[in-house]
Design a protein around this motif. Sequence first.
Motif, PDB file in Angstrom:
ATOM      1  N   PRO A   1    -106.654  98.313  -8.145  1.00 30.76           N
ATOM      2  CA  PRO A   1    -107.040  97.983  -9.525  1.00 30.76           C
ATOM      3  C   PRO A   1    -108.403  97.316  -9.621  1.00 30.76           C
ATOM      4  O   PRO A   1    -109.180  97.613 -10.534  1.00 30.76           O
ATOM      5  N   VAL A   2    -108.710  96.418  -8.680  1.00 33.69           N
ATOM      6  CA  VAL A   2    -110.008  95.743  -8.698  1.00 33.69           C
ATOM      7  C   VAL A   2    -111.128  96.743  -8.448  1.00 33.69           C
ATOM      8  O   VAL A   2    -112.166  96.726  -9.133  1.00 33.69           O
ATOM      9  N   ALA A   3    -110.936  97.625  -7.471  1.00 39.03           N
ATOM     10  CA  ALA A   3    -111.964  98.626  -7.177  1.00 39.03           C
ATOM     11  C   ALA A   3    -112.174  99.563  -8.362  1.00 39.03           C
ATOM     12  O   ALA A   3    -113.320  99.890  -8.714  1.00 39.03           O
ATOM     13  N   THR A   4    -111.078  99.998  -8.977  1.00 39.55           N
ATOM     14  CA  THR A   4    -111.193 100.889 -10.137  1.00 39.55           C
ATOM     15  C   THR A   4    -111.902 100.197 -11.291  1.00 39.55           C
ATOM     16  O   THR A   4    -112.779 100.781 -11.944  1.00 39.55           O
ATOM     17  N   PHE A   5    -111.532  98.943 -11.534  1.00 34.28           N
ATOM     18  CA  PHE A   5    -112.167  98.181 -12.609  1.00 34.28           C
ATOM     19  C   PHE A   5    -113.673  98.026 -12.361  1.00 34.28           C
ATOM     20  O   PHE A   5    -114.484  98.182 -13.278  1.00 34.28           O
ATOM     21  N   LEU A   6    -114.059  97.699 -11.132  1.00 34.74           N
ATOM     22  CA  LEU A   6    -115.474  97.506 -10.829  1.00 34.74           C
ATOM     23  C   LEU A   6    -116.262  98.807 -10.984  1.00 34.74           C
ATOM     24  O   LEU A   6    -117.404  98.793 -11.460  1.00 34.74           O
ATOM     25  N   LEU A   7    -115.677  99.916 -10.580  1.00 34.77           N
ATOM     26  CA  LEU A   7    -116.365 101.207 -10.735  1.00 34.77           C
ATOM     27  C   LEU A   7    -116.663 101.495 -12.203  1.00 34.77           C
ATOM     28  O   LEU A   7    -117.736 102.014 -12.543  1.00 34.77           O
ATOM     29  N   ILE A   8    -115.709 101.149 -13.076  1.00 35.01           N
ATOM     30  CA  ILE A   8    -115.907 101.388 -14.502  1.00 35.01           C
ATOM     31  C   ILE A   8    -116.872 100.371 -15.093  1.00 35.01           C
ATOM     32  O   ILE A   8    -117.774 100.720 -15.864  1.00 35.01           O
ATOM     33  N   TRP A   9    -116.705  99.110 -14.731  1.00 33.84           N
ATOM     34  CA  TRP A   9    -117.510  98.038 -15.321  1.00 33.84           C
ATOM     35  C   TRP A   9    -118.982  98.154 -14.925  1.00 33.84           C
ATOM     36  O   TRP A   9    -119.872  97.980 -15.760  1.00 33.84           O
ATOM     37  N   VAL A  10    -119.246  98.480 -13.673  1.00 32.17           N
ATOM     38  CA  VAL A  10    -120.626  98.613 -13.213  1.00 32.17           C
ATOM     39  C   VAL A  10    -121.277  99.868 -13.780  1.00 32.17           C
ATOM     40  O   VAL A  10    -122.499  99.922 -13.960  1.00 32.17           O
ATOM     41  N   GLY A  11    -120.464 100.885 -14.073  1.00 34.99           N
ATOM     42  CA  GLY A  11    -121.008 102.109 -14.638  1.00 34.99           C
ATOM     43  C   GLY A  11    -121.190 103.221 -13.633  1.00 34.99           C
ATOM     44  O   GLY A  11    -121.862 104.219 -13.924  1.00 34.99           O
TER      45      GLY A  11
ATOM     46  N   SER B   1     -90.188 106.623   2.420  1.00 29.83           N
ATOM     47  CA  SER B   1     -91.169 105.599   2.781  1.00 29.83           C
ATOM     48  C   SER B   1     -92.542 105.917   2.198  1.00 29.83           C
ATOM     49  O   SER B   1     -93.252 105.029   1.717  1.00 29.83           O
ATOM     50  N   GLN B   2     -92.916 107.189   2.244  1.00 37.01           N
ATOM     51  CA  GLN B   2     -94.205 107.587   1.687  1.00 37.01           C
ATOM     52  C   GLN B   2     -94.254 107.311   0.186  1.00 37.01           C
ATOM     53  O   GLN B   2     -95.271 106.848  -0.343  1.00 37.01           O
ATOM     54  N   THR B   3     -93.162 107.588  -0.489  1.00 38.29           N
ATOM     55  CA  THR B   3     -93.118 107.359  -1.932  1.00 38.29           C
ATOM     56  C   THR B   3     -93.202 105.875  -2.265  1.00 38.29           C
ATOM     57  O   THR B   3     -93.813 105.483  -3.266  1.00 38.29           O
ATOM     58  N   LEU B   4     -92.610 105.023  -1.415  1.00 34.13           N
ATOM     59  CA  LEU B   4     -92.642 103.579  -1.653  1.00 34.13           C
ATOM     60  C   LEU B   4     -94.062 103.025  -1.651  1.00 34.13           C
ATOM     61  O   LEU B   4     -94.338 102.022  -2.311  1.00 34.13           O
ATOM     62  N   LEU B   5     -94.950 103.655  -0.902  1.00 37.65           N
ATOM     63  CA  LEU B   5     -96.338 103.211  -0.906  1.00 37.65           C
ATOM     64  C   LEU B   5     -97.166 103.979  -1.926  1.00 37.65           C
ATOM     65  O   LEU B   5     -98.001 103.386  -2.626  1.00 37.65           O
ATOM     66  N   ALA B   6     -96.950 105.294  -2.042  1.00 42.34           N
ATOM     67  CA  ALA B   6     -97.789 106.120  -2.903  1.00 42.34           C
ATOM     68  C   ALA B   6     -97.613 105.773  -4.378  1.00 42.34           C
ATOM     69  O   ALA B   6     -98.597 105.681  -5.124  1.00 42.34           O
ATOM     70  N   VAL B   7     -96.383 105.568  -4.821  1.00 42.35           N
ATOM     71  CA  VAL B   7     -96.142 105.285  -6.238  1.00 42.35           C
ATOM     72  C   VAL B   7     -96.758 103.952  -6.673  1.00 42.35           C
ATOM     73  O   VAL B   7     -97.434 103.892  -7.710  1.00 42.35           O
ATOM     74  N   PRO B   8     -96.580 102.844  -5.918  1.00 43.34           N
ATOM     75  CA  PRO B   8     -97.277 101.619  -6.323  1.00 43.34           C
ATOM     76  C   PRO B   8     -98.798 101.759  -6.339  1.00 43.34           C
ATOM     77  O   PRO B   8     -99.462 101.204  -7.221  1.00 43.34           O
ATOM     78  N   MET B   9     -99.362 102.505  -5.380  1.00 46.93           N
ATOM     79  CA  MET B   9    -100.811 102.707  -5.379  1.00 46.93           C
ATOM     80  C   MET B   9    -101.250 103.452  -6.634  1.00 46.93           C
ATOM     81  O   MET B   9    -102.278 103.114  -7.244  1.00 46.93           O
ATOM     82  N   TRP B  10    -100.493 104.449  -7.024  1.00 44.95           N
ATOM     83  CA  TRP B  10    -100.835 105.204  -8.231  1.00 44.95           C
ATOM     84  C   TRP B  10    -100.727 104.313  -9.467  1.00 44.95           C
ATOM     85  O   TRP B  10    -101.594 104.325 -10.343  1.00 44.95           O
ATOM     86  N   MET B  11     -99.661 103.514  -9.545  1.00 48.24           N
ATOM     87  CA  MET B  11     -99.498 102.609 -10.690  1.00 48.24           C
ATOM     88  C   MET B  11    -100.616 101.568 -10.742  1.00 48.24           C
ATOM     89  O   MET B  11    -101.106 101.215 -11.816  1.00 48.24           O
ATOM     90  N   LEU B  12    -101.045 101.081  -9.582  1.00 51.43           N
ATOM     91  CA  LEU B  12    -102.155 100.123  -9.539  1.00 51.43           C
ATOM     92  C   LEU B  12    -103.458 100.772  -9.991  1.00 51.43           C
ATOM     93  O   LEU B  12    -104.290 100.139 -10.651  1.00 51.43           O
ATOM     94  N   PHE B  13    -103.657 102.030  -9.642  1.00 53.65           N
ATOM     95  CA  PHE B  13    -104.832 102.759 -10.124  1.00 53.65           C
ATOM     96  C   PHE B  13    -104.814 102.872 -11.641  1.00 53.65           C
ATOM     97  O   PHE B  13    -105.847 102.664 -12.304  1.00 53.65           O
ATOM     98  N   GLU B  14    -103.651 103.183 -12.199  1.00 49.24           N
ATOM     99  CA  GLU B  14    -103.544 103.295 -13.648  1.00 49.24           C
ATOM    100  C   GLU B  14    -103.797 101.943 -14.318  1.00 49.24           C
ATOM    101  O   GLU B  14    -104.410 101.874 -15.391  1.00 49.24           O
ATOM    102  N   ALA B  15    -103.332 100.856 -13.680  1.00 48.78           N
ATOM    103  CA  ALA B  15    -103.579  99.523 -14.236  1.00 48.78           C
ATOM    104  C   ALA B  15    -105.065  99.205 -14.248  1.00 48.78           C
ATOM    105  O   ALA B  15    -105.606  98.679 -15.229  1.00 48.78           O
ATOM    106  N   GLY B  16    -105.762  99.512 -13.144  1.00 52.84           N
ATOM    107  CA  GLY B  16    -107.206  99.294 -13.108  1.00 52.84           C
ATOM    108  C   GLY B  16    -107.940 100.148 -14.116  1.00 52.84           C
ATOM    109  O   GLY B  16    -108.915  99.701 -14.746  1.00 52.84           O
ATOM    110  N   LEU B  17    -107.482 101.373 -14.318  1.00 55.38           N
ATOM    111  CA  LEU B  17    -108.085 102.263 -15.313  1.00 55.38           C
ATOM    112  C   LEU B  17    -107.898 101.710 -16.719  1.00 55.38           C
ATOM    113  O   LEU B  17    -108.823 101.741 -17.547  1.00 55.38           O
ATOM    114  N   LEU B  18    -106.722 101.178 -16.992  1.00 57.78           N
ATOM    115  CA  LEU B  18    -106.438 100.637 -18.320  1.00 57.78           C
ATOM    116  C   LEU B  18    -107.303  99.417 -18.619  1.00 57.78           C
ATOM    117  O   LEU B  18    -107.952  99.344 -19.672  1.00 57.78           O
ATOM    118  N   PHE B  19    -107.340  98.448 -17.709  1.00 60.83           N
ATOM    119  CA  PHE B  19    -108.120  97.232 -17.942  1.00 60.83           C
ATOM    120  C   PHE B  19    -109.614  97.529 -17.959  1.00 60.83           C
ATOM    121  O   PHE B  19    -110.371  96.930 -18.731  1.00 60.83           O
TER     122      PHE B  19
END
Length: 268
Positions: A176-186, A218-236
């Motif tokens: 989320p932090v990386a996604t937010f910074l990519l958007i904020w910096v432009g 096990s793969q889903t347990l990591l992949a789904v939270p990563m995807w949700m965190l990406f969406e959170a960073g995109l939203l903010f």
Amino acid sequence: MSRLADNDQEMPLVTHLTELRSRLLRCVGAILVLFAGLFYFSQDIYALVAAPLRAYLPEGATMIATGVASPFLTPFKLTMVVALFLSMPVILHQIWGFIAPGLYKHEKRIAVPLLISSILLFYGGMAFAYFVVFPIMFGFFASVTPEGVSMMTDIGQYLDFVLTLFFAFGVAFEIPVATFLLIWVGIVDVATLRKSRPYVVVGCFVVGMVLTPPDVFSQTLLAVPMWMLFEAGLLFGAMVKRRDEHEEESAETAEESPSQDQPPSTQP
């Protein structure tokens, strides 16, 4: 470019280096103080970290130490890493104190929540690995151990393995932090990231496949939270970007509108 002090004058390079040295010494001091307080409990700390694996060892099996100094050096190394992780708030505070005078007000407004959220997300990723991923992963490894083979893991190799996973999951939860910074910096805009969502989802599952055992759960347990965190960073990121654009438009409108106190110009 030199950083600006509170009196809006440029600070000389020697002053920068002196302040940087003092802040680095504070960071090192914080780590050493925590390490000194935790070293007495180093064996207990290692037992706590090894608990997810020991729970799935066969009856009568134990962890082993193949190196002569491993019984001492392995808990010593773990305690130092734990002291480093626990001192992250102090380290981030020193980093913030060094760079804050050179930031604009709107940058300071964003930087503080980013620093706090970064450390919380990193701790969250480590906790997720310990409480969710480790039991599933070690249970899988124990279940596929060939018949006639005793599962007895070296303590040094185990520590290197779990530290790598702790770091990997901690970094993964910084999405989320990386996604937010990519958007904020432009660097990228929200529309581009939304169009790239299918590739992000595939990438999350690829990372999950690499970091977890080869089972879908096990793969889903990591992949789904990563995807949700990406969406959170995109939203903010989209919310802050819209607010910044609105503030810029308001400022431009205020500059273009004539002052009501200014009398109209008259022709000679």
